[in-house]
Design a protein around this motif. Structure first.
Motif, PDB file in Angstrom:
ATOM      1  N   ALA A  58       0.829  -1.212   0.000  1.00  0.00           N
ATOM      2  CA  ALA A  58       0.000   0.000   0.000  1.00  0.00           C
ATOM      3  C   ALA A  58       0.860   1.257   0.000  1.00  0.00           C
ATOM      4  O   ALA A  58       0.595   2.208  -0.736  1.00  0.00           O
ATOM      5  CB  ALA A  58      -0.941  -0.005   1.200  1.00  0.00           C
ATOM      6  N   ILE A  59       1.903   1.263   0.813  1.00  0.00           N
ATOM      7  CA  ILE A  59       2.777   2.440   0.896  1.00  0.00           C
ATOM      8  C   ILE A  59       3.554   2.633  -0.406  1.00  0.00           C
ATOM      9  O   ILE A  59       3.634   3.749  -0.925  1.00  0.00           O
ATOM     10  CB  ILE A  59       3.726   2.320   2.104  1.00  0.00           C
ATOM     11  N   VAL A  60       4.092   1.541  -0.945  1.00  0.00           N
ATOM     12  CA  VAL A  60       4.846   1.643  -2.201  1.00  0.00           C
ATOM     13  C   VAL A  60       3.922   2.097  -3.335  1.00  0.00           C
ATOM     14  O   VAL A  60       4.308   2.939  -4.157  1.00  0.00           O
ATOM     15  CB  VAL A  60       5.533   0.297  -2.530  1.00  0.00           C
ATOM     16  N   VAL A  88       3.354   5.864  -2.877  1.00  0.00           N
ATOM     17  CA  VAL A  88       4.545   6.650  -3.229  1.00  0.00           C
ATOM     18  C   VAL A  88       4.759   6.623  -4.742  1.00  0.00           C
ATOM     19  O   VAL A  88       5.104   7.652  -5.342  1.00  0.00           O
ATOM     20  CB  VAL A  88       5.781   6.118  -2.467  1.00  0.00           C
ATOM     21  N   MET A  89       4.545   5.468  -5.365  1.00  0.00           N
ATOM     22  CA  MET A  89       4.688   5.393  -6.820  1.00  0.00           C
ATOM     23  C   MET A  89       3.657   6.278  -7.514  1.00  0.00           C
ATOM     24  O   MET A  89       3.958   6.923  -8.513  1.00  0.00           O
ATOM     25  CB  MET A  89       4.549   3.947  -7.299  1.00  0.00           C
ATOM     26  N   MET A  90       2.438   6.316  -6.959  1.00  0.00           N
ATOM     27  CA  MET A  90       1.406   7.151  -7.564  1.00  0.00           C
ATOM     28  C   MET A  90       1.800   8.624  -7.524  1.00  0.00           C
ATOM     29  O   MET A  90       1.531   9.378  -8.454  1.00  0.00           O
ATOM     30  CB  MET A  90       0.085   6.946  -6.842  1.00  0.00           C
ATOM     31  N   ILE A  91       2.459   9.034  -6.460  1.00  0.00           N
ATOM     32  CA  ILE A  91       2.890  10.427  -6.347  1.00  0.00           C
ATOM     33  C   ILE A  91       4.036  10.727  -7.303  1.00  0.00           C
ATOM     34  O   ILE A  91       4.097  11.797  -7.905  1.00  0.00           O
ATOM     35  CB  ILE A  91       3.308  10.742  -4.900  1.00  0.00           C
ATOM     36  N   ASN A  92       4.956   9.783  -7.478  1.00  0.00           N
ATOM     37  CA  ASN A  92       6.182  10.057  -8.212  1.00  0.00           C
ATOM     38  C   ASN A  92       6.140   9.709  -9.699  1.00  0.00           C
ATOM     39  O   ASN A  92       7.002  10.167 -10.446  1.00  0.00           O
ATOM     40  CB  ASN A  92       7.355   9.322  -7.563  1.00  0.00           C
ATOM     41  N   LEU A  93       5.199   8.884 -10.142  1.00  0.00           N
ATOM     42  CA  LEU A  93       5.148   8.537 -11.558  1.00  0.00           C
ATOM     43  C   LEU A  93       4.670   9.731 -12.382  1.00  0.00           C
ATOM     44  O   LEU A  93       3.949  10.594 -11.881  1.00  0.00           O
ATOM     45  CB  LEU A  93       4.228   7.334 -11.780  1.00  0.00           C
ATOM     46  N   THR A  94       5.066   9.769 -13.643  1.00  0.00           N
ATOM     47  CA  THR A  94       4.724  10.912 -14.484  1.00  0.00           C
ATOM     48  C   THR A  94       3.562  10.620 -15.421  1.00  0.00           C
ATOM     49  O   THR A  94       2.834  11.530 -15.778  1.00  0.00           O
ATOM     50  CB  THR A  94       5.935  11.349 -15.316  1.00  0.00           C
ATOM     51  N   LYS A  95       3.364   9.376 -15.828  1.00  0.00           N
ATOM     52  CA  LYS A  95       2.271   9.044 -16.738  1.00  0.00           C
ATOM     53  C   LYS A  95       1.025   8.723 -15.925  1.00  0.00           C
ATOM     54  O   LYS A  95       1.068   7.963 -14.965  1.00  0.00           O
ATOM     55  CB  LYS A  95       2.639   7.867 -17.630  1.00  0.00           C
ATOM     56  N   VAL A  96      -0.089   9.284 -16.336  1.00  0.00           N
ATOM     57  CA  VAL A  96      -1.329   9.175 -15.574  1.00  0.00           C
ATOM     58  C   VAL A  96      -1.820   7.731 -15.521  1.00  0.00           C
ATOM     59  O   VAL A  96      -2.305   7.277 -14.488  1.00  0.00           O
ATOM     60  CB  VAL A  96      -2.405  10.109 -16.167  1.00  0.00           C
ATOM     61  N   VAL A  97      -1.687   7.000 -16.591  1.00  0.00           N
ATOM     62  CA  VAL A  97      -2.141   5.605 -16.597  1.00  0.00           C
ATOM     63  C   VAL A  97      -1.315   4.776 -15.611  1.00  0.00           C
ATOM     64  O   VAL A  97      -1.853   3.925 -14.901  1.00  0.00           O
ATOM     65  CB  VAL A  97      -2.066   5.025 -18.026  1.00  0.00           C
ATOM     66  N   HIS A  98      -0.022   5.029 -15.539  1.00  0.00           N
ATOM     67  CA  HIS A  98       0.817   4.314 -14.572  1.00  0.00           C
ATOM     68  C   HIS A  98       0.426   4.680 -13.144  1.00  0.00           C
ATOM     69  O   HIS A  98       0.484   3.833 -12.238  1.00  0.00           O
ATOM     70  CB  HIS A  98       2.293   4.630 -14.816  1.00  0.00           C
ATOM     71  N   MET A  99       0.028   5.923 -12.944  1.00  0.00           N
ATOM     72  CA  MET A  99      -0.434   6.339 -11.613  1.00  0.00           C
ATOM     73  C   MET A  99      -1.683   5.566 -11.207  1.00  0.00           C
ATOM     74  O   MET A  99      -1.821   5.158 -10.051  1.00  0.00           O
ATOM     75  CB  MET A  99      -0.742   7.835 -11.602  1.00  0.00           C
ATOM     76  N   VAL A 100      -2.590   5.355 -12.145  1.00  0.00           N
ATOM     77  CA  VAL A 100      -3.814   4.615 -11.853  1.00  0.00           C
ATOM     78  C   VAL A 100      -3.492   3.165 -11.502  1.00  0.00           C
ATOM     79  O   VAL A 100      -4.089   2.588 -10.587  1.00  0.00           O
ATOM     80  CB  VAL A 100      -4.799   4.711 -13.041  1.00  0.00           C
ATOM     81  N   ILE A 154      12.810  15.607  -2.809  1.00  0.00           N
ATOM     82  CA  ILE A 154      13.310  15.564  -1.427  1.00  0.00           C
ATOM     83  C   ILE A 154      12.221  16.004  -0.463  1.00  0.00           C
ATOM     84  O   ILE A 154      12.026  15.388   0.602  1.00  0.00           O
ATOM     85  CB  ILE A 154      14.582  16.429  -1.289  1.00  0.00           C
ATOM     86  N   LEU A 155      11.477  17.058  -0.816  1.00  0.00           N
ATOM     87  CA  LEU A 155      10.378  17.518   0.035  1.00  0.00           C
ATOM     88  C   LEU A 155       9.276  16.466   0.161  1.00  0.00           C
ATOM     89  O   LEU A 155       8.717  16.272   1.249  1.00  0.00           O
ATOM     90  CB  LEU A 155       9.808  18.826  -0.492  1.00  0.00           C
ATOM     91  N   ILE A 156       8.981  15.793  -0.927  1.00  0.00           N
ATOM     92  CA  ILE A 156       7.971  14.731  -0.877  1.00  0.00           C
ATOM     93  C   ILE A 156       8.437  13.608   0.032  1.00  0.00           C
ATOM     94  O   ILE A 156       7.676  13.107   0.869  1.00  0.00           O
ATOM     95  CB  ILE A 156       7.660  14.204  -2.300  1.00  0.00           C
ATOM     96  N   PHE A 157       9.696  13.212  -0.110  1.00  0.00           N
ATOM     97  CA  PHE A 157      10.229  12.141   0.733  1.00  0.00           C
ATOM     98  C   PHE A 157      10.200  12.543   2.206  1.00  0.00           C
ATOM     99  O   PHE A 157       9.793  11.758   3.063  1.00  0.00           O
ATOM    100  CB  PHE A 157      11.656  11.791   0.297  1.00  0.00           C
ATOM    101  N   LEU A 158      10.613  13.765   2.518  1.00  0.00           N
ATOM    102  CA  LEU A 158      10.601  14.223   3.917  1.00  0.00           C
ATOM    103  C   LEU A 158       9.176  14.329   4.455  1.00  0.00           C
ATOM    104  O   LEU A 158       8.929  14.012   5.629  1.00  0.00           O
ATOM    105  CB  LEU A 158      11.325  15.566   4.038  1.00  0.00           C
ATOM    106  N   SER A 159       8.230  14.725   3.611  1.00  0.00           N
ATOM    107  CA  SER A 159       6.837  14.803   4.043  1.00  0.00           C
ATOM    108  C   SER A 159       6.291  13.421   4.365  1.00  0.00           C
ATOM    109  O   SER A 159       5.611  13.230   5.379  1.00  0.00           O
ATOM    110  CB  SER A 159       5.975  15.437   2.961  1.00  0.00           C
ATOM    111  N   ILE A 160       6.577  12.457   3.517  1.00  0.00           N
ATOM    112  CA  ILE A 160       6.118  11.083   3.760  1.00  0.00           C
ATOM    113  C   ILE A 160       6.768  10.528   5.016  1.00  0.00           C
ATOM    114  O   ILE A 160       6.104   9.885   5.841  1.00  0.00           O
ATOM    115  CB  ILE A 160       6.414  10.197   2.535  1.00  0.00           C
TER     116      ILE A 160
END
Length: 171
Positions: free
Chosen positions: A15-17, A20-32, A93-99
């Motif tokens: 669930a966590i991975v 995090v992948m959904m936040i960091n991926l660039t293609k919308v289909v991959h995010m889904v 880096i900000l995203i990682f520190l926020s998580i």
């Protein structure tokens, strides 16, 4: 360390991975797709909590219907993946520190909570208890939710038709 704990840790890690992948991926289909992994792992946690009905609803509604609606929304709006600016090093880096900060606060919050023992009937007639609650106490919010979903569907259709008309006028 029990097998139940190991399965929970595996589902939590998925669930966590996925999040995090959904936040960091660039293609919308991959995010889904990453979001689907998160939804399915949450359904696994529901099974571990003996809430099989909620797990099936999680898979059918979220992993199935919501994901398909998101993909249709992407296709109907003709989303261009290249228009999104690339994330910079500082943002990552900000995203990682926020998580990391969220995880730490969440861990400390759970670690300091004291649960009291109460008699519950969790494993007896789960589906019947949910049905009685929805159709007796919460019937008005249940019906309002269906009306809101209908209005959202009509709005999506109107927006999709408007885009088609604008493109036809340009040609």
């Amino acid at each position: 360390m029990s097998g139940e704990f190991l399965i929970f840790m595996l589902l939590a890690l998925i669930a966590i991975v996925g999040g995090v992948m959904m936040i960091n991926l660039t293609k919308v289909v991959h995010m889904v797709v990453a979001l689907v992994f998160t939804f399915i792992s949450v359904a696994g946690v529901y099974v571990m909590l003996s809430a099989e009905f909620i797990a099936v609803v999680q898979i059918l509604i979220y992993s199935g219907a919501i994901t398909i609606m998101m993909l249709f929304g992407i296709m109907l709006t003709r989303h261009n993946d290249n228009s999104e600016p690339k994330a910079g090093r500082i943002r990552k880096i900000l995203i990682f520190l926020s998580i990391l900060g969220f995880g730490l606060v969440f861990y400390l919050g759970i670690y300091n909570v004291e649960f009291t023992q109460e008699a519950t009937t969790l494993h007896e007639n789960n589906t019947e208890q949910i049905g009685l609650a929805i159709y007796s106490k919460y019937v008005i919010p249940f019906e309002l939710t269906s009306v809101i979903l209908l209005v959202a569907l009509i709005g999506a259709i109107i927006l999709a038709k408007r885009d088609d008309r604008e493109e036809a006028d340009k040609e």
